[in-house]
Design a protein around this motif. Structure first.
Motif, PDB file in Angstrom:
ATOM      1  N   ASP A  98       0.861  -1.186   0.000  1.00 54.21           N
ATOM      2  CA  ASP A  98       0.000   0.000   0.000  1.00 54.21           C
ATOM      3  C   ASP A  98       0.898   1.237   0.000  1.00 54.21           C
ATOM      4  O   ASP A  98       1.289   1.731   1.056  1.00 54.21           O
ATOM      5  N   ARG A 130      -2.612 -11.745   5.573  1.00 55.22           N
ATOM      6  CA  ARG A 130      -3.211 -10.996   6.683  1.00 55.22           C
ATOM      7  C   ARG A 130      -2.155 -10.380   7.598  1.00 55.22           C
ATOM      8  O   ARG A 130      -2.478  -9.577   8.459  1.00 55.22           O
ATOM      9  N   ALA A 136      -2.338  -3.594   4.760  1.00 63.61           N
ATOM     10  CA  ALA A 136      -3.410  -4.166   5.575  1.00 63.61           C
ATOM     11  C   ALA A 136      -4.308  -5.011   4.666  1.00 63.61           C
ATOM     12  O   ALA A 136      -4.581  -4.634   3.516  1.00 63.61           O
ATOM     13  N   TYR A 137      -4.762  -6.133   5.185  1.00 64.68           N
ATOM     14  CA  TYR A 137      -5.584  -7.038   4.379  1.00 64.68           C
ATOM     15  C   TYR A 137      -6.823  -6.327   3.829  1.00 64.68           C
ATOM     16  O   TYR A 137      -7.215  -6.541   2.683  1.00 64.68           O
ATOM     17  N   GLU A 138      -7.416  -5.460   4.627  1.00 62.09           N
ATOM     18  CA  GLU A 138      -8.618  -4.739   4.195  1.00 62.09           C
ATOM     19  C   GLU A 138      -8.328  -3.844   2.984  1.00 62.09           C
ATOM     20  O   GLU A 138      -9.181  -3.675   2.117  1.00 62.09           O
ATOM     21  N   ARG A 139      -7.139  -3.283   2.929  1.00 60.27           N
ATOM     22  CA  ARG A 139      -6.763  -2.464   1.768  1.00 60.27           C
ATOM     23  C   ARG A 139      -6.586  -3.355   0.534  1.00 60.27           C
ATOM     24  O   ARG A 139      -6.981  -2.984  -0.572  1.00 60.27           O
ATOM     25  N   GLU A 141      -8.199  -6.090   0.012  1.00 58.07           N
ATOM     26  CA  GLU A 141      -9.583  -6.404  -0.380  1.00 58.07           C
ATOM     27  C   GLU A 141     -10.183  -5.273  -1.205  1.00 58.07           C
ATOM     28  O   GLU A 141     -10.841  -5.511  -2.219  1.00 58.07           O
ATOM     29  N   ASP A 142      -9.947  -4.052  -0.769  1.00 57.25           N
ATOM     30  CA  ASP A 142     -10.476  -2.874  -1.443  1.00 57.25           C
ATOM     31  C   ASP A 142      -9.918  -2.751  -2.864  1.00 57.25           C
ATOM     32  O   ASP A 142     -10.661  -2.513  -3.822  1.00 57.25           O
ATOM     33  N   ASP A 153      -6.832 -15.253  -0.110  1.00 56.82           N
ATOM     34  CA  ASP A 153      -6.384 -15.059   1.273  1.00 56.82           C
ATOM     35  C   ASP A 153      -5.243 -16.030   1.558  1.00 56.82           C
ATOM     36  O   ASP A 153      -5.440 -17.237   1.624  1.00 56.82           O
TER      37      ASP A 153
END
Length: 183
Positions: A98, A130, A136-139, A141-142, A153
């Motif tokens: 990121d 993760r 970050a995993y959420e980023r 995903e985004d 994953d």
């Protein structure tokens, strides 16, 4: 699609891929695979890195599959707008950093921000951990959702490199084979 039917362009990240890195191993094992070399692996310059990827895609004689790791993912996604239409048939992206939000990244890496958000014009997988210290995993995903990529994953796998225990990374090679089979 089989590996013999395509040109596999392997795109390392910052510092390149040392001999034990899964990308270097795959380049030596896949007959149609080759690493896209950069002039300077330690001082990346966005236009130069993207330009090298575009040159490699343009020089391909068969449909192209991209296999990119870390900053190579970012450079690949940024280069897409300059690819000849229809040349790249798919991509395996691993451990996206990121470059927008990760603290303490060197300025030479931050220079690649912002990351494109447009849907990719070909199928892709984004493998994310993760516990990746650079995203970050959420980023992940985004970004996968924005690009239309299938998110894989990888669990608690760090940055999916030699330091995190991923030398040969046979699971990744199996994932690549399944991806190619479905193209």
């Amino acid at each position: 699609m089989k590996t013999a039917d395509c040109d596999i362009l392997i795109i390392p990240g910052l510092a390149g891929s040392e001999e034990e890195h899964w990308q270097a191993r795959w380049a030596s094992r896949l007959a149609t695979g080759r690493i896209v070399a950069q002039d300077d692996w330690h001082q990346p310059e966005p236009a130069a890195w993207c330009g090298r990827i575009v040159e490699a895609v343009e020089a391909a004689s068969r449909p192209v599959i991209l296999i990119a790791h870390s900053l190579g993912v970012v450079a690949s996604v940024e280069a897409i707008k300059d690819f000849p239409p229809g040349t790249v048939r798919g991509a395996l992206f691993v451990a996206l950093p990121d470059v927008e939000r990760t603290p303490n990244l060197p300025e030479r890496v931050r220079a690649f921000a912002p990351l494109p958000r447009e849907p990719l014009p070909f199928p892709s997988l984004l493998v994310a951990s993760r516990t990746d210290p650079y995203c970050a995993y959420e980023r992940a995903e985004d970004f996968a959702a924005s690009w239309g990529s299938l998110l894989v994953d990888a669990g608690e796998s760090g940055h999916i490199n030699v330091a995190s225990g991923h030398g040969p990374w046979p699971e990744g090679l199996m994932r690549l084979a399944g991806f190619l089979r479905n193209l």
